[in-house]
Design a protein around this motif. Structure first.
Motif, PDB file in Angstrom:
ATOM      1  N   LEU A 155       0.832  -1.205   0.000  1.00  0.00           N
ATOM      2  CA  LEU A 155       0.000   0.000   0.000  1.00  0.00           C
ATOM      3  C   LEU A 155       0.867   1.256   0.000  1.00  0.00           C
ATOM      4  O   LEU A 155       1.881   1.315   0.682  1.00  0.00           O
ATOM      5  CB  LEU A 155      -0.906   0.024   1.228  1.00  0.00           C
ATOM      6  CG  LEU A 155      -2.051  -0.976   1.258  1.00  0.00           C
ATOM      7  CD1 LEU A 155      -2.805  -0.852   2.579  1.00  0.00           C
ATOM      8  CD2 LEU A 155      -2.983  -0.781   0.092  1.00  0.00           C
ATOM      9  N   VAL A 156       0.439   2.247  -0.769  1.00  0.00           N
ATOM     10  CA  VAL A 156       1.117   3.541  -0.776  1.00  0.00           C
ATOM     11  C   VAL A 156       0.063   4.646  -0.670  1.00  0.00           C
ATOM     12  O   VAL A 156      -1.108   4.438  -0.971  1.00  0.00           O
ATOM     13  CB  VAL A 156       1.969   3.761  -2.051  1.00  0.00           C
ATOM     14  CG1 VAL A 156       3.117   2.783  -2.123  1.00  0.00           C
ATOM     15  CG2 VAL A 156       1.130   3.708  -3.301  1.00  0.00           C
ATOM     16  N   CYS A 157       0.525   5.802  -0.271  1.00  0.00           N
ATOM     17  CA  CYS A 157      -0.355   6.970  -0.189  1.00  0.00           C
ATOM     18  C   CYS A 157      -0.799   7.342  -1.605  1.00  0.00           C
ATOM     19  O   CYS A 157       0.041   7.478  -2.500  1.00  0.00           O
ATOM     20  CB  CYS A 157       0.410   8.129   0.453  1.00  0.00           C
ATOM     21  SG  CYS A 157      -0.477   9.695   0.393  1.00  0.00           S
ATOM     22  N   PRO A 158      -2.103   7.520  -1.830  1.00  0.00           N
ATOM     23  CA  PRO A 158      -2.574   7.891  -3.171  1.00  0.00           C
ATOM     24  C   PRO A 158      -2.164   9.306  -3.584  1.00  0.00           C
ATOM     25  O   PRO A 158      -2.152   9.623  -4.762  1.00  0.00           O
ATOM     26  CB  PRO A 158      -4.093   7.763  -3.072  1.00  0.00           C
ATOM     27  CG  PRO A 158      -4.402   7.812  -1.628  1.00  0.00           C
ATOM     28  CD  PRO A 158      -3.200   7.309  -0.896  1.00  0.00           C
ATOM     29  N   VAL A 159      -1.783  10.125  -2.623  1.00  0.00           N
ATOM     30  CA  VAL A 159      -1.388  11.505  -2.921  1.00  0.00           C
ATOM     31  C   VAL A 159       0.109  11.586  -3.242  1.00  0.00           C
ATOM     32  O   VAL A 159       0.511  12.094  -4.284  1.00  0.00           O
ATOM     33  CB  VAL A 159      -1.725  12.444  -1.738  1.00  0.00           C
ATOM     34  CG1 VAL A 159      -1.214  13.854  -1.977  1.00  0.00           C
ATOM     35  CG2 VAL A 159      -3.225  12.452  -1.494  1.00  0.00           C
ATOM     36  N   SER A 160       0.938  11.052  -2.338  1.00  0.00           N
ATOM     37  CA  SER A 160       2.390  11.187  -2.486  1.00  0.00           C
ATOM     38  C   SER A 160       3.072   9.962  -3.093  1.00  0.00           C
ATOM     39  O   SER A 160       4.242  10.016  -3.439  1.00  0.00           O
ATOM     40  CB  SER A 160       3.024  11.479  -1.128  1.00  0.00           C
ATOM     41  OG  SER A 160       2.846  10.358  -0.259  1.00  0.00           O
ATOM     42  N   LYS A 161       2.350   8.845  -3.170  1.00  0.00           N
ATOM     43  CA  LYS A 161       2.888   7.572  -3.692  1.00  0.00           C
ATOM     44  C   LYS A 161       4.041   7.037  -2.847  1.00  0.00           C
ATOM     45  O   LYS A 161       4.925   6.364  -3.348  1.00  0.00           O
ATOM     46  CB  LYS A 161       3.340   7.708  -5.159  1.00  0.00           C
ATOM     47  CG  LYS A 161       2.328   8.330  -6.087  1.00  0.00           C
ATOM     48  CD  LYS A 161       1.108   7.462  -6.261  1.00  0.00           C
ATOM     49  CE  LYS A 161       0.199   8.001  -7.342  1.00  0.00           C
ATOM     50  NZ  LYS A 161      -1.026   8.571  -6.878  1.00  0.00           N
ATOM     51  N   THR A 162       4.028   7.361  -1.554  1.00  0.00           N
ATOM     52  CA  THR A 162       5.065   6.878  -0.639  1.00  0.00           C
ATOM     53  C   THR A 162       4.479   5.848   0.311  1.00  0.00           C
ATOM     54  O   THR A 162       3.262   5.747   0.462  1.00  0.00           O
ATOM     55  CB  THR A 162       5.666   8.040   0.179  1.00  0.00           C
ATOM     56  OG1 THR A 162       4.611   8.702   0.883  1.00  0.00           O
ATOM     57  CG2 THR A 162       6.382   9.042  -0.723  1.00  0.00           C
ATOM     58  N   LYS A 163       5.361   5.097   0.974  1.00  0.00           N
ATOM     59  CA  LYS A 163       4.925   4.067   1.924  1.00  0.00           C
ATOM     60  C   LYS A 163       4.164   4.698   3.083  1.00  0.00           C
ATOM     61  O   LYS A 163       4.345   5.860   3.414  1.00  0.00           O
ATOM     62  CB  LYS A 163       6.134   3.303   2.456  1.00  0.00           C
ATOM     63  CG  LYS A 163       6.757   2.407   1.408  1.00  0.00           C
ATOM     64  CD  LYS A 163       7.671   1.402   2.069  1.00  0.00           C
ATOM     65  CE  LYS A 163       8.188   0.426   1.059  1.00  0.00           C
ATOM     66  NZ  LYS A 163       7.273  -0.656   0.777  1.00  0.00           N
ATOM     67  N   LEU A 164       3.328   3.871   3.692  1.00  0.00           N
ATOM     68  CA  LEU A 164       2.495   4.308   4.809  1.00  0.00           C
ATOM     69  C   LEU A 164       2.967   3.663   6.106  1.00  0.00           C
ATOM     70  O   LEU A 164       3.554   2.583   6.092  1.00  0.00           O
ATOM     71  CB  LEU A 164       1.037   3.918   4.548  1.00  0.00           C
ATOM     72  CG  LEU A 164       0.409   4.578   3.321  1.00  0.00           C
ATOM     73  CD1 LEU A 164      -0.842   3.831   2.901  1.00  0.00           C
ATOM     74  CD2 LEU A 164       0.102   6.023   3.594  1.00  0.00           C
ATOM     75  N   VAL A 165       2.713   4.336   7.214  1.00  0.00           N
ATOM     76  CA  VAL A 165       3.049   3.822   8.541  1.00  0.00           C
ATOM     77  C   VAL A 165       1.740   3.446   9.233  1.00  0.00           C
ATOM     78  O   VAL A 165       0.803   4.251   9.262  1.00  0.00           O
ATOM     79  CB  VAL A 165       3.799   4.898   9.375  1.00  0.00           C
ATOM     80  CG1 VAL A 165       4.106   4.381  10.765  1.00  0.00           C
ATOM     81  CG2 VAL A 165       5.061   5.352   8.665  1.00  0.00           C
ATOM     82  N   PHE A 166       1.681   2.242   9.783  1.00  0.00           N
ATOM     83  CA  PHE A 166       0.477   1.774  10.466  1.00  0.00           C
ATOM     84  C   PHE A 166       0.485   2.238  11.911  1.00  0.00           C
ATOM     85  O   PHE A 166       1.424   1.989  12.656  1.00  0.00           O
ATOM     86  CB  PHE A 166       0.404   0.246  10.399  1.00  0.00           C
ATOM     87  CG  PHE A 166      -0.763  -0.348  11.138  1.00  0.00           C
ATOM     88  CD1 PHE A 166      -2.054   0.115  10.944  1.00  0.00           C
ATOM     89  CD2 PHE A 166      -0.574  -1.394  12.017  1.00  0.00           C
ATOM     90  CE1 PHE A 166      -3.128  -0.442  11.617  1.00  0.00           C
ATOM     91  CE2 PHE A 166      -1.634  -1.966  12.699  1.00  0.00           C
ATOM     92  CZ  PHE A 166      -2.919  -1.485  12.489  1.00  0.00           C
ATOM     93  N   ASP A 167      -0.555   2.951  12.316  1.00  0.00           N
ATOM     94  CA  ASP A 167      -0.754   3.367  13.704  1.00  0.00           C
ATOM     95  C   ASP A 167      -1.830   2.463  14.289  1.00  0.00           C
ATOM     96  O   ASP A 167      -3.030   2.658  14.048  1.00  0.00           O
ATOM     97  CB  ASP A 167      -1.179   4.831  13.766  1.00  0.00           C
ATOM     98  CG  ASP A 167      -1.378   5.327  15.187  1.00  0.00           C
ATOM     99  OD1 ASP A 167      -1.497   4.496  16.111  1.00  0.00           O
ATOM    100  OD2 ASP A 167      -1.421   6.553  15.379  1.00  0.00           O
ATOM    101  N   LYS A 168      -1.382   1.446  15.019  1.00  0.00           N
ATOM    102  CA  LYS A 168      -2.307   0.442  15.552  1.00  0.00           C
ATOM    103  C   LYS A 168      -3.291   1.058  16.548  1.00  0.00           C
ATOM    104  O   LYS A 168      -4.476   0.735  16.536  1.00  0.00           O
ATOM    105  CB  LYS A 168      -1.501  -0.673  16.217  1.00  0.00           C
ATOM    106  CG  LYS A 168      -2.345  -1.837  16.677  1.00  0.00           C
ATOM    107  CD  LYS A 168      -1.491  -2.958  17.206  1.00  0.00           C
ATOM    108  CE  LYS A 168      -2.351  -4.144  17.585  1.00  0.00           C
ATOM    109  NZ  LYS A 168      -1.550  -5.295  17.996  1.00  0.00           N
TER     110      LYS A 168
END
Length: 66
Positions: free
Chosen positions: A9-22
């Motif tokens: 999964l990547v951010c649809p805006v920046s196309k960068t990886k995402l960090v999961f905040d549990k």
């Protein structure tokens, strides 16, 4: 959140990886300063659904990611 899903999964805006905040059940884009909600286990990767996060909050997640 499935770690394999998080890898692709990547951010649809920046196309960068995402960090999961549990704790908050969100996927964080530190480059776009957006937090995408996860509802019923499904990431909602829509810019309109995301909440804006502060630069300080984004920096906290960047440090977590490193």
């Amino acid at each position: 959140m499935d770690p394999k899903l998080l890898e692709i999964l990547v951010c649809p805006v920046s196309k960068t990886k995402l960090v999961f905040d549990k704790e908050h059940q969100e996927l964080i884009s530190t480059s776009a300063n957006l937090a995408y909600p996860i509802r019923d286990g499904i990431p909602i990767l829509l810019e309109d659904e995301a909440r804006q996060i502060s630069a300080e909050e984004a920096e906290k997640y960047r440090k977590q990611k490193a």
